[in-house]
Design an enzyme around this catalytic site. Structure first.
Site, PDB file in Angstrom:
ATOM      1  CE  LYS A  11      11.258 -23.655  13.505  1.00 56.79           C
ATOM      2  NZ  LYS A  11      10.609 -24.675  14.148  1.00 56.79           N
ATOM      3  CB  THR A  56       9.721 -25.921  10.502  1.00 55.22           C
ATOM      4  OG1 THR A  56       9.307 -26.382  11.713  1.00 55.22           O
ATOM      5  CG2 THR A  56       8.474 -26.248   9.497  1.00 55.22           C
ATOM      6  NE  ARG A 168      -1.197  17.211   4.035  1.00 57.67           N
ATOM      7  CZ  ARG A 168      -1.788  16.253   3.747  1.00 57.67           C
ATOM      8  NH1 ARG A 168      -2.791  15.831   4.204  1.00 57.67           N
ATOM      9  NH2 ARG A 168      -1.430  15.545   2.551  1.00 57.67           N
ATOM     10  CD  GLN A 211      -3.786  10.107  -2.229  1.00 53.91           C
ATOM     11  OE1 GLN A 211      -3.597  10.898  -1.504  1.00 53.91           O
ATOM     12  NE2 GLN A 211      -5.211   9.639  -1.666  1.00 53.91           N
ATOM     13  CG  HIS A 239      -3.916  12.145  10.240  1.00 62.36           C
ATOM     14  ND1 HIS A 239      -4.004  12.463   8.924  1.00 62.36           N
ATOM     15  CD2 HIS A 239      -4.669  10.891  10.336  1.00 62.36           C
ATOM     16  CE1 HIS A 239      -4.645  11.632   8.139  1.00 62.36           C
ATOM     17  NE2 HIS A 239      -4.880  10.605   8.941  1.00 62.36           N
TER      18      HIS A 239
HETATM   19  O1  LIG Z   1      -2.811  13.432   1.214  1.00 61.21           O
HETATM   20  C1  LIG Z   1      -3.864  13.137   1.524  1.00 61.21           C
HETATM   21  N1  LIG Z   1      -4.553  12.479   0.924  1.00 61.21           N
HETATM   22  C2  LIG Z   1      -6.004  11.942   1.160  1.00 61.21           C
HETATM   23  O2  LIG Z   1      -6.569  11.095   0.420  1.00 61.21           O
HETATM   24  C3  LIG Z   1      -6.270  12.471   2.384  1.00 61.21           C
HETATM   25  N2  LIG Z   1      -7.694  12.281   3.100  1.00 61.21           N
HETATM   26  C4  LIG Z   1      -7.594  13.102   4.206  1.00 61.21           C
HETATM   27  O3  LIG Z   1      -8.443  13.053   5.133  1.00 61.21           O
HETATM   28  N3  LIG Z   1      -6.114  13.783   4.380  1.00 61.21           N
HETATM   29  C5  LIG Z   1      -5.549  13.305   3.041  1.00 61.21           C
HETATM   30  N4  LIG Z   1      -4.298  13.441   2.770  1.00 61.21           N
END
Ligand SMILES: O=c1[nH]c(=O)c2[nH]c(=O)[nH]c2[nH]1
Length: 274
Positions: A11, A56, A168, A211, A239
């Protein structure tokens, strides 16, 4: 020859709220529970034989019934209790998976709360005779920083239009999940601490990319909490694009942006111990 492959049933989205009544204050908890069972269900599929099927609907009722006595502390403890119940009481059930997501409520007074937003605390318990795997985490952790984030020195090919930036907005709706090893004394204290470490690392990191920050957040959790075996982070890049004010003869010194929902970058990574 055609035969049944992997299968499970259960469930999903059982909605449960609970008041734990203390003399001077109440605790309010709101959870969504998924139950999924694996085991000897072949003839149910091939012959329509339901004699080994715990409905369930009964699974759903069991969640409410066991919540009275056993949902008193963490979602992990309750999920484990439920999973053990299904495996121990149903011979045909080999593995039970219980997932719980808890809605965040912040206290106003002893009996009143305000929503903690979209954020949810989560757990998944997979239980069978051989192993218990407890994965806990957070979803919809909306976090943003206005500086200490850039993205530079990336590949430029004929289709690249993105401009390099050393400053940014970094905004994400982070999802984190980590696997515990060994017995944990207090899942809720550990959860609060891991969440605090994730937030502090995000805020304090001088980010060269999503990353890199993702890895730093995972690394900080593994370094600080030996009870965590590995952690997966999912970080959509929400973004905020600089708006072109030059068309109005105005300069834009990183002040006015347009937030775009879609498309969004989607950065996912697991950080592990070697
Ligand atoms: O931190 C980021 N990693 C990316 O792989 C990536 N690609 C992107 O267009 N902007 C960003 N910013």
């Amino acid at each position: 020859m055609i035969k049944l492959g992997e299968n499970s049933y259960g469930k999903n989205a059982v909605q449960l709220s609970k008041i734990i009544r203390h003399p001077d204050h109440h605790e309010f908890r709101q959870i969504t529970v998924n139950v999924s069972l694996k085991g000897d269900f072949e003839t149910a599929h091939t012959l329509g034989d339901n004699t080994k099927i715990l409905p369930t609907d009964t699974q759903k009722n069991t969640v409410y019934a066991l919540a009275k006595e056993h949902f008193t502390t963490s979602i992990e403890a309750f999920a484990l209790h439920l999973a053990e119940h299904f495996v121990h009481t149903q011979q045909q059930v080999a593995t039970a998976t219980v997932e719980i997501a808890e809605t965040a409520w912040s206290r106003i007074t002893p009996h009143a709360y305000i929503s903690g937003g979209a954020e949810k605390r989560t757990t998944q318990v997979i239980y069978n005779a051989a192993t218990t795997t407890i994965t806990s985490g957070i979803t919809d952790l909306l976090i943003l920083k206005t500086t200490d984030s850039g993205f530079e020195h990336f590949i430029k090919d004929p289709y690249t239009t993105l401009k390099e930036t050393s400053d940014r907005i970094f905004a994400t709706q982070c999802e984190a999940s980590w696997i515990y090893k060994g017995a944990i004394k207090d899942y809720s204290v550990l959860f609060d601490n891991i969440r605090a470490t994730l937030l502090a690392t995000f805020a304090g990191h001088n980010s060269l990319s999503v990353q890199q920050t993702l890895f730093a957040m995972g690394e900080a959790v593994l370094e600080t909490y030996p009870a965590v075996k590995e952690i997966t982070l999912k970080m959509p890049n929400k973004h905020h694009v600089l708006f072109n004010l030059e068309q109005f003869g105005m300069s834009n010194q990183n002040e006015v942006f347009i937030a775009t929902d879609e498309p969004y970058g989607y950065i996912v990574g697991t950080v592990i111990r070697e």
